[in-house]
Design an enzyme around this catalytic site. Sequence first.
Site, mmCIF file in Angstrom:
data_model
loop_
_atom_site.group_PDB
_atom_site.id
_atom_site.type_symbol
_atom_site.label_atom_id
_atom_site.label_comp_id
_atom_site.label_asym_id
_atom_site.label_seq_id
_atom_site.Cartn_x
_atom_site.Cartn_y
_atom_site.Cartn_z
ATOM 1 N N ASP A 16 -2.489 6.500 -3.389
ATOM 2 C CA ASP A 16 -1.315 5.756 -2.928
ATOM 3 C C ASP A 16 -1.012 4.630 -3.928
ATOM 4 O OD1 ASP A 16 -3.342 4.185 -2.609
ATOM 5 O OD2 ASP A 16 -2.400 3.333 -0.691
ATOM 6 N N SER A 40 0.706 -1.074 -0.011
ATOM 7 C CA SER A 40 -0.001 0.004 -0.022
ATOM 8 C C SER A 40 0.832 1.276 -0.079
ATOM 9 C CB SER A 40 -0.948 0.003 1.221
ATOM 10 O OG SER A 40 -1.931 1.068 0.889
ATOM 11 N N ASP A 86 -1.125 1.685 -4.469
ATOM 12 C CA ASP A 86 -2.079 0.477 -4.953
ATOM 13 C C ASP A 86 -3.238 1.308 -5.102
ATOM 14 O OD1 ASP A 86 -2.496 0.878 -2.280
ATOM 15 O OD2 ASP A 86 -3.090 -1.320 -2.158
#
Length: 602
Positions: A293, A141, A295
């Site tokens: 971000d 992430s 992902d």
Amino acid sequence: MSDNNAAQWIQALAGSIQDWELEKIKNEDELKDAFSKDLSFGTGGIRALMGIGPNRMNVLTIGRASQGLANYLLKTGCSGETVAIACDSRIHSSEFSEVAASVLSANGFRVALFPNATPTPLLSFGIRKMKCCAGVSITASHNPKEYNGFKVYGPTGDQATDALAQAIQTEIEQVDFNEVKRTDIEGGLDNGTIFWIPESISTAYLDEVCGQAHGIPLGSIKAIYSPLNGTGFNLAAKLLNRVDANWEVVAEQKDPDGNFPTCQKPNPENDEAMRLGSKQLKESGADLFIANDPDADRLGVVVMHGGDTIKLTGDEVGLLLLDFISRVKQCEGAIAYTTIVSTPLADILARKRGFELRRTLTGFKYIGEQMDALEEDGQIGSFLFGFEESCGYLSGTHVRDKDGISSLLLVLECAAYHKQYGLDLIDALAGIYQELGFCMGRQISFELTGPAGRHAMASAMRAIRAQPYNAFEKAIRVTDMYDYSRGTHMPTSEISQSYEDLPLLPPSNVIELRLEDDGKIILRPSGTEPKLKAYLFAIAQSGEDAKNRLDEMETALRSRLAAHFKKEERRLRQNGSRNIVIRWLWLTAVATIQLCSVKAVP
């Protein structure tokens, strides 16, 4: 662990590790931590530093986790079904996804692979669309470049919640590294047991997202967009072009790059990650800068206001979007979800607009779980919106996870809606505060690394639980403590709702301290990082008073925890342990609202 064991790992990982990973374990503390334990599931699946050893992400630990997942799926009758796999743009992510595909294929599953770095919400959608029995996302992430992760999704497209995660973890713990089955990827592609996911899946996703649009013309808004060198650009560009948005990209952050060269922490909550886009926003005269971000499940927003750029917090964006949706949609009988650490103003908004707000534990997987429960009861149509304070939002039922791509469209619609009345998003937020009251939040993290740090974090939570009413200086008076480790019913904005009729939250290591002035301090250890997180909320008559109260609360909290950590460090030194490494991390800015020119929100 001995150097011989490390040498065995280095030999086994030959060809799959980089020089920086070898350099890391030359440090004694790094070596000790790398072999201190096995990886395990946290809030967002397995997430850890990449490197050598059982407590690091590498092809051996990914293989073991994949075998444990395969064993669980086989025991639950999923043999021969399809598992979807996606990865982000991080170092080793593509390699790790192929390892997972190889293991799952060797265990008799059909494996559907996304061909490129893929936004996590598209994986959730693909699982549902292709009727997969599970999904895996190789991602860390918004963590720094040294991290990676193994996130598992269930057949409804939501992240593995506690019971499923524990069941998979139990299977992983029973797997010896020598028992991991592997098959040849190319052979699987040739015989069809492994296949590339077609473009039609992303097209269907975009169809769903565009179908949820509220009919707000976007021509008045100009936006700057960045995927922060992650997975978001291709899907976001297709969406923005479909809806005729006026936009441009931050060129330095457009292409996938796991080194994240423009920021150490590619987290849209951090000022550093938003610096380049904010600069471009100011120079271009655009209205907004929006960043995903790596992902693309989170989203951050910076607003041009009064000649300056102002970054919104996750709570502020969530409040704006919830307010916008409640203005343009029918809310009677609707249910929105947020978490126990998100802004208290969401409850007040729900009561004013006539919908119910329910709170889950921290982590969007719990919101996805509640969506599944609504669907099982035939009430999925009542789902209005979900958000969490860490920049995660979801409107629509096409996925079961936070969705930074669809939220991109929602933010543009919200901005365009308010601009037609002469307001930007800062004006709109000021109007919400004027209507609902001034509640400001601040998030602080205390990073405690290594085995000693984990112990100090646990002992701090025990100390607060033992004496909650004497935890702070006299200026901060605690009136009630809610200990979520014992389990409690889901909080709701509906005062008339029967407490016993609400779902029971699973036990969680969270303490909520309620203060005499209606403020809150919430403490919880991160499930994915070596951090103790604190969420502070202050309610006051003005924004300035709320800010001052937050300052008092923060000073008291820092003083209390610093004293505890120093005491713990002295004790550990006496026992021969190394120092606790403590860093104070700012994750969220204080107040972003300028109240000198409040305009009424129509």
